[in-house]
Motif scaffolding. Sequence first.
Motif, PDB file in Angstrom:
ATOM      1  N   LYS A  52      33.795  31.899  45.266  1.00 15.18           N
ATOM      2  CA  LYS A  52      34.286  32.684  44.133  1.00 15.18           C
ATOM      3  C   LYS A  52      33.616  34.053  44.026  1.00 15.18           C
ATOM      4  O   LYS A  52      34.038  34.871  43.226  1.00 15.18           O
ATOM      5  N   ASP A  73      43.414  43.320  48.377  1.00 12.86           N
ATOM      6  CA  ASP A  73      43.335  42.352  47.278  1.00 12.86           C
ATOM      7  C   ASP A  73      41.952  41.707  47.198  1.00 12.86           C
ATOM      8  O   ASP A  73      41.440  41.462  46.108  1.00 12.86           O
ATOM      9  N   ALA A  74      41.311  41.469  48.330  1.00 17.19           N
ATOM     10  CA  ALA A  74      39.955  40.896  48.331  1.00 17.19           C
ATOM     11  C   ALA A  74      38.944  41.924  47.830  1.00 17.19           C
ATOM     12  O   ALA A  74      38.036  41.591  47.064  1.00 17.19           O
ATOM     13  N   GLU A  90      39.497  44.284  45.716  1.00 19.19           N
ATOM     14  CA  GLU A  90      39.670  44.363  44.264  1.00 19.19           C
ATOM     15  C   GLU A  90      39.097  43.122  43.572  1.00 19.19           C
ATOM     16  O   GLU A  90      38.376  43.235  42.584  1.00 19.19           O
ATOM     17  N   LYS A  91      39.383  41.947  44.120  1.00 22.20           N
ATOM     18  CA  LYS A  91      38.907  40.689  43.530  1.00 22.20           C
ATOM     19  C   LYS A  91      37.383  40.658  43.419  1.00 22.20           C
ATOM     20  O   LYS A  91      36.829  40.226  42.409  1.00 22.20           O
ATOM     21  N   PHE A  92      36.707  41.116  44.466  1.00 25.98           N
ATOM     22  CA  PHE A  92      35.247  41.048  44.501  1.00 25.98           C
ATOM     23  C   PHE A  92      34.566  42.334  44.031  1.00 25.98           C
ATOM     24  O   PHE A  92      33.342  42.419  44.028  1.00 25.98           O
ATOM     25  N   GLY A  93      35.344  43.331  43.659  1.00 21.58           N
ATOM     26  CA  GLY A  93      34.775  44.554  43.110  1.00 21.58           C
ATOM     27  C   GLY A  93      34.095  45.454  44.124  1.00 21.58           C
ATOM     28  O   GLY A  93      33.169  46.190  43.781  1.00 21.58           O
TER      29      GLY A  93
END
Length: 74
Positions: free
Chosen positions: A14, A38-39, A41-44
Motif C-alpha cells: 500500500k 497512475d502509480a 500519482e497513487k504513491f505521491g
Amino acid sequence: MQAKERLYLTADKKALVGEGDKRASFLYAVPGDEIPADAAEKFGLKEGLLPASAAKEAKERANKEAKAGENKDA
C-alpha cells in the motif's frame, strides 16, 4: 516518469518507501525504471522521487545555487 532512486513496496503493497526503510519488503523500481503515471500519482512521487527525497533534493539544489551566487559576487 522514471525512478531516480530505489523504491520498495511495503509488505501490504500500500506504500512505497526508500532504500533502508525497515518497512521495505519488495523491490519496486531502480533508477531509470519507468513508473506508470497512475502509480506515481497513487504513491505521491515527484520527479521520480518519494516526497521526502524530492524535498531534500530541492533543498540541496537551492543551497548549491545560493553558494554559486555567492561565489560570483566575490
